[in-house]
Scaffold this motif. Structure first.
Motif, PDB file in Angstrom:
ATOM      1  N   VAL A  23      -0.714 -12.141  11.882  1.00 39.53           N
ATOM      2  CA  VAL A  23       0.325 -12.788  12.693  1.00 39.53           C
ATOM      3  C   VAL A  23       1.616 -12.942  11.893  1.00 39.53           C
ATOM      4  CG1 VAL A  23       1.005 -14.983  13.755  1.00 39.53           C
ATOM      5  CG2 VAL A  23      -1.222 -13.996  14.259  1.00 39.53           C
ATOM      6  N   VAL A  24       1.515 -13.511  10.695  1.00 40.15           N
ATOM      7  CA  VAL A  24       2.708 -13.794   9.900  1.00 40.15           C
ATOM      8  C   VAL A  24       3.388 -12.514   9.436  1.00 40.15           C
ATOM      9  CG1 VAL A  24       3.553 -14.830   7.757  1.00 40.15           C
ATOM     10  CG2 VAL A  24       1.871 -16.040   9.151  1.00 40.15           C
ATOM     11  N   LEU A  25       2.622 -11.569   8.925  1.00 42.13           N
ATOM     12  CA  LEU A  25       3.227 -10.371   8.345  1.00 42.13           C
ATOM     13  C   LEU A  25       3.677  -9.372   9.398  1.00 42.13           C
ATOM     14  CD1 LEU A  25       1.108  -9.778   5.116  1.00 42.13           C
ATOM     15  CD2 LEU A  25       3.174 -11.141   5.471  1.00 42.13           C
ATOM     16  N   THR A  26       3.039  -9.360  10.555  1.00 37.03           N
ATOM     17  CA  THR A  26       3.541  -8.512  11.641  1.00 37.03           C
ATOM     18  C   THR A  26       4.909  -8.992  12.086  1.00 37.03           C
ATOM     19  OG1 THR A  26       1.329  -7.945  12.446  1.00 37.03           O
ATOM     20  CG2 THR A  26       3.141  -7.714  14.004  1.00 37.03           C
ATOM     21  N   SER A  27       5.060 -10.299  12.224  1.00 33.85           N
ATOM     22  CA  SER A  27       6.359 -10.858  12.593  1.00 33.85           C
ATOM     23  C   SER A  27       7.417 -10.500  11.557  1.00 33.85           C
ATOM     24  CB  SER A  27       6.252 -12.384  12.724  1.00 33.85           C
ATOM     25  OG  SER A  27       7.526 -12.962  12.877  1.00 33.85           O
ATOM     26  N   ARG A  28       7.036 -10.582  10.299  1.00 32.33           N
ATOM     27  CA  ARG A  28       8.001 -10.283   9.231  1.00 32.33           C
ATOM     28  C   ARG A  28       8.352  -8.795   9.209  1.00 32.33           C
ATOM     29  NH1 ARG A  28      10.251 -13.652   5.949  1.00 32.33           N
ATOM     30  NH2 ARG A  28      11.032 -13.016   3.906  1.00 32.33           N
TER      31      ARG A  28
END
Length: 265
Positions: free
Chosen positions: A233-238
């Motif tokens: 979730v976090v790294l896809t957004s980034r």
């Protein structure tokens, strides 16, 4: 240390229930984080903001915030009587975890060149997450995870281990490319070239997502799956944010390059 855990938990069943609850709560937080990231990027690096507290030096922030993810698990393995660390599957899974965090906490911060300061709030949240996840992953793997004797030859473990290794190598290589984009004294951003950056804007993020997806596949635990989900979730957004930022900043940015998944997304 074992006496402390005995005081905290009336039985091993109670602690295992607690570890499961921690994992489910991490999945819940991943959902909340997904919604929040629709409106604002994680505030560190190029998206750092003074709204989230005073700046902390990038090298110092990375070093300190990653320490709990290494030393809390190390203390759990060395300072307690872990029941499962004599088993080969558990040893290999614990080794995967430590391999990543030895690099991330003891090597990566000292290789950084410059880098924008991290807002204090982001720094503290990273410390808390590393403490939380470090305890959850290694306490489960070292004390509760049960695997059959032939687990290391099972398709899930082999495929997961290969994914973890590929992801780790992609992550390390991509970080190397990013560190060497600028010559000494340069501060401007440049287009990453080489490795998986030829295909995606978030090559380093793709590597880390792949790592923990492989770890979850090899481990087959709710704890490792929760970590993989949160990381994704976090790294896809980034990765998506970086992709948009590169296209906005560089007119000559490669049109065929995707955000995170080669040729697809």
């Amino acid at each position: 240390m074992d006496a402390l855990f005995s005081r905290l938990f009336a039985s091993e069943e109670q602690e295992l229930f607690f570890l499961d609850c921690m994992a489910y709560f991490m999945v819940f937080m991943a959902g909340g984080t997904l919604v929040a990231l629709l409106f604002e990027n994680v505030p560190y690096g190029r998206y750092a903001s003074s709204r989230y507290g005073f700046p902390v030096n990038a090298k110092l922030a990375w070093f300190i915030q990653e320490m709990p993810a290494l030393f809390v698990p190390l203390f759990l393995v060395v300072g307690t009587s872990p029941a499962k660390t004599s088993k080969l599957p558990n040893q290999l899974l614990i080794g995967m975890y430590f391999c990543h965090y030895v690099h991330r906490s003891l090597i990566y911060p000292f290789l950084l060149r410059g880098g924008k300061s991290t807002p204090f709030a982001s720094f503290i949240l990273a410390c808390v997450f590393c403490l939380y996840n470090g305890y959850m992953q290694i306490r489960y793997s070292s004390h509760y995870a049960e695997y059959p004797a032939d687990w290391v030859t099972s398709p899930c473990f082999i495929a997961g281990s290969v994914l973890w290794l590929v992801g780790f190598l992609v992550n390390v290589h991509s970080d190397h490319i990013l560190r060497n984009l600028r010559k000494p004294g340069e501060t401007d951003y440049k287009i990453p070239i080489g490795g998986m950056f030829e295909y995606v804007s978030g090559a380093n993020f793709l590597g880390e997502i792949t790592e923990w997806a492989g770890f979850a596949l090899a481990s087959q635990s709710v704890q490792s799956s929760a970590f993989a989900i949160f990381t994704t979730v976090v790294l896809t957004s980034r990765a998506v944010a970086h992709h948009k930022w590169y296209h906005a900043k560089f007119e000559d940015y490669p049109k065929s390059r995707r955000a995170l998944i080669p040729f697809l997304f």
